[in-house]
Enzyme design. Structure first.
Site, PDB file in Angstrom:
ATOM      1  N   ASP A  25       0.834  -1.205   0.000  1.00 15.77           N
ATOM      2  CA  ASP A  25       0.000   0.000   0.000  1.00 15.77           C
ATOM      3  C   ASP A  25       0.873   1.261   0.000  1.00 15.77           C
ATOM      4  O   ASP A  25       1.983   1.259   0.521  1.00 15.77           O
ATOM      5  CB  ASP A  25      -0.899  -0.019   1.245  1.00 15.77           C
ATOM      6  CG  ASP A  25      -2.060   0.953   1.134  1.00 15.77           C
ATOM      7  OD1 ASP A  25      -2.270   1.524   0.043  1.00 15.77           O
ATOM      8  OD2 ASP A  25      -2.747   1.155   2.148  1.00 15.77           O
ATOM      9  N   ASN A  81     -10.775  -2.906  -5.933  1.00 14.17           N
ATOM     10  CA  ASN A  81     -10.000  -1.910  -6.693  1.00 14.17           C
ATOM     11  C   ASN A  81     -10.646  -1.509  -8.023  1.00 14.17           C
ATOM     12  O   ASN A  81     -10.265  -0.508  -8.627  1.00 14.17           O
ATOM     13  CB  ASN A  81      -8.561  -2.399  -6.938  1.00 14.17           C
ATOM     14  CG  ASN A  81      -7.680  -2.342  -5.708  1.00 14.17           C
ATOM     15  OD1 ASN A  81      -6.721  -3.111  -5.577  1.00 14.17           O
ATOM     16  ND2 ASN A  81      -7.980  -1.441  -4.769  1.00 14.17           N
TER      17      ASN A  81
HETATM   18  C1  FPP Z   1      -2.113   0.197  -3.190  1.00 10.34           C
HETATM   19  O1  FPP Z   1      -1.592   1.494  -3.159  1.00 10.34           O
HETATM   20  C2  FPP Z   1      -1.586  -0.507  -4.323  1.00 10.34           C
HETATM   21  C3  FPP Z   1      -2.331  -1.087  -5.310  1.00 10.34           C
HETATM   22  C4  FPP Z   1      -3.802  -1.081  -5.345  1.00 10.34           C
HETATM   23  C5  FPP Z   1      -1.679  -1.724  -6.434  1.00 10.34           C
HETATM   24  C6  FPP Z   1      -0.521  -2.598  -6.098  1.00 10.34           C
HETATM   25  C7  FPP Z   1       0.245  -2.751  -7.295  1.00 10.34           C
HETATM   26  C8  FPP Z   1       1.583  -2.710  -7.373  1.00 10.34           C
HETATM   27  C9  FPP Z   1       2.530  -2.589  -6.270  1.00 10.34           C
HETATM   28  C10 FPP Z   1       2.138  -2.761  -8.701  1.00 10.34           C
HETATM   29  C11 FPP Z   1       2.683  -3.914  -9.244  1.00 10.34           C
HETATM   30  C12 FPP Z   1       2.481  -5.264  -8.813  1.00 10.34           C
HETATM   31  C13 FPP Z   1       2.842  -6.267  -9.607  1.00 10.34           C
HETATM   32  C14 FPP Z   1       2.705  -7.659  -9.182  1.00 10.34           C
HETATM   33  C15 FPP Z   1       3.399  -6.025 -10.925  1.00 10.34           C
HETATM   34  P1  FPP Z   1      -2.617   2.713  -3.284  1.00 10.34           P
HETATM   35  O2  FPP Z   1      -2.727   3.044  -4.729  1.00 10.34           O
HETATM   36  O3  FPP Z   1      -3.905   2.369  -2.620  1.00 10.34           O
HETATM   37  O4  FPP Z   1      -1.848   3.821  -2.512  1.00 10.34           O
HETATM   38  P2  FPP Z   1      -2.525   5.003  -1.680  1.00 10.34           P
HETATM   39  O5  FPP Z   1      -3.224   4.375  -0.513  1.00 10.34           O
HETATM   40  O6  FPP Z   1      -1.344   5.816  -1.272  1.00 10.34           O
HETATM   41  O7  FPP Z   1      -3.449   5.740  -2.582  1.00 10.34           O
END
Ligand code: FPP
Length: 244
Positions: free
Chosen positions: A22, A70
């Site tokens: 996250d 998501n």
């Molecule tokens: C949460 O951060 C992250 C995600 C919903 C996506 C996770 C994806 C990756 C780390 C990318 C790649 C993974 C692979 C396997 C290629 P957020 O967007 O919710 O962050 P925030 O809470 O700061 O908005």
């Protein structure tokens, strides 16, 4: 001999680490960049963490890449993430295989596009014979959704007379979960300062240890993972029992 606090404790360390990655969005925002910039930076961390697992004796790593919730993000972000997953798999396929990593995917594939599903199948097939780190990527995954899908399959087996309802106990359901070939996670880590599990591995984490750390996922490092493993090695896991 006293234990060196800086040496990872292989024997006491977690066998299965699960990570809620996250903080990509906030990481990007802090740099005045779009959220997808953060997801790309986050994707780069994955390889380093897989390599660290090998060094730390972690046999299983499960990462939460995209949840069933998501899809509620903007169309631009969802499309960008799907594109990132396709590119990541095509680009990393060889390297993961060369490093003897076995890759699996969990989650419901129904909403994923065919091109992505084919890449996932290819990567699973390519690495099926590998016996190094077991990397499981949760894509369109939700713990409740997984339990619901598992229950449906279990009910079908009951209806077809393959399973006696009187024999259903807590060993039965895990055989229908997406994670059926994996051990339960020992340690669940969530980055970015949020202290919740957001529908991740709900059944499997009943006795997991948790670490909620402030680091945003794109800043997570092998050193931090080693530190969390050392801390895990000092915990007293009793699984509900009392030590005599
Ligand atoms: C949460 O951060 C992250 C995600 C919903 C996506 C996770 C994806 C990756 C780390 C990318 C790649 C993974 C692979 C396997 C290629 P957020 O967007 O919710 O962050 P925030 O809470 O700061 O908005």
């Amino acid at each position: 001999m006293p234990k060196d606090p800086d040496t990872p404790q292989r024997t006491d360390g977690p066998r299965h680490v699960a990570i809620i990655m996250d903080g990509n969005g906030r990481w990007a925002q802090a740099r005045g960049r779009p959220r997808l910039f953060g997801h790309h930076a986050g994707a780069k961390r994955v390889r380093e963490v897989v390599e660290a697992c090998k060094d730390l004796g972690i046999r299983y790593l499960t990462i939460f890449a995209f949840s069933t919730e998501n899809w509620k993000r903007t169309q631009v972000e969802v499309a960008g993430l799907m594109n990132l997953f396709r590119r990541y798999i095509s680009k990393e396929m060889r390297a993961l295989h060369d490093e003897n990593v076995r890759v699996r995917f969990i989650g419901d594939r129904v909403r994923l596009d065919q091109k992505l599903i084919t890449l996932m199948d290819d990567l699973e097939e390519l690495t099926a014979g590998n016996d190094g780190v077991n990397l499981t990527i949760a894509l369109n995954y939700g713990g409740r959704d997984e339990v619901a899908r598992a229950t449906r399959r279990l009910a079908e087996d009951v209806a077809e007379g393959k399973l006696d309802p009187l024999n259903v106990d807590e060993e039965t359901l895990p055989r229908y979960l997406d994670t059926r070939v994996l051990p339960d996670p020992d340690l669940v880590i969530r980055t970015s300062g949020e202290a919740r599990i957001s529908n991740f591995l709900l059944w499997q984490s009943a006795y997991a240890e948790y670490e909620f750390i402030d680091t945003l996922w794109p800043d997570f490092s092998a050193e931090e993972l080693a530190r969390l493993c050392r801390s895990y090695g000092r915990r007293d896991r009793r699984f509900g029992a009392v030590k005599v």
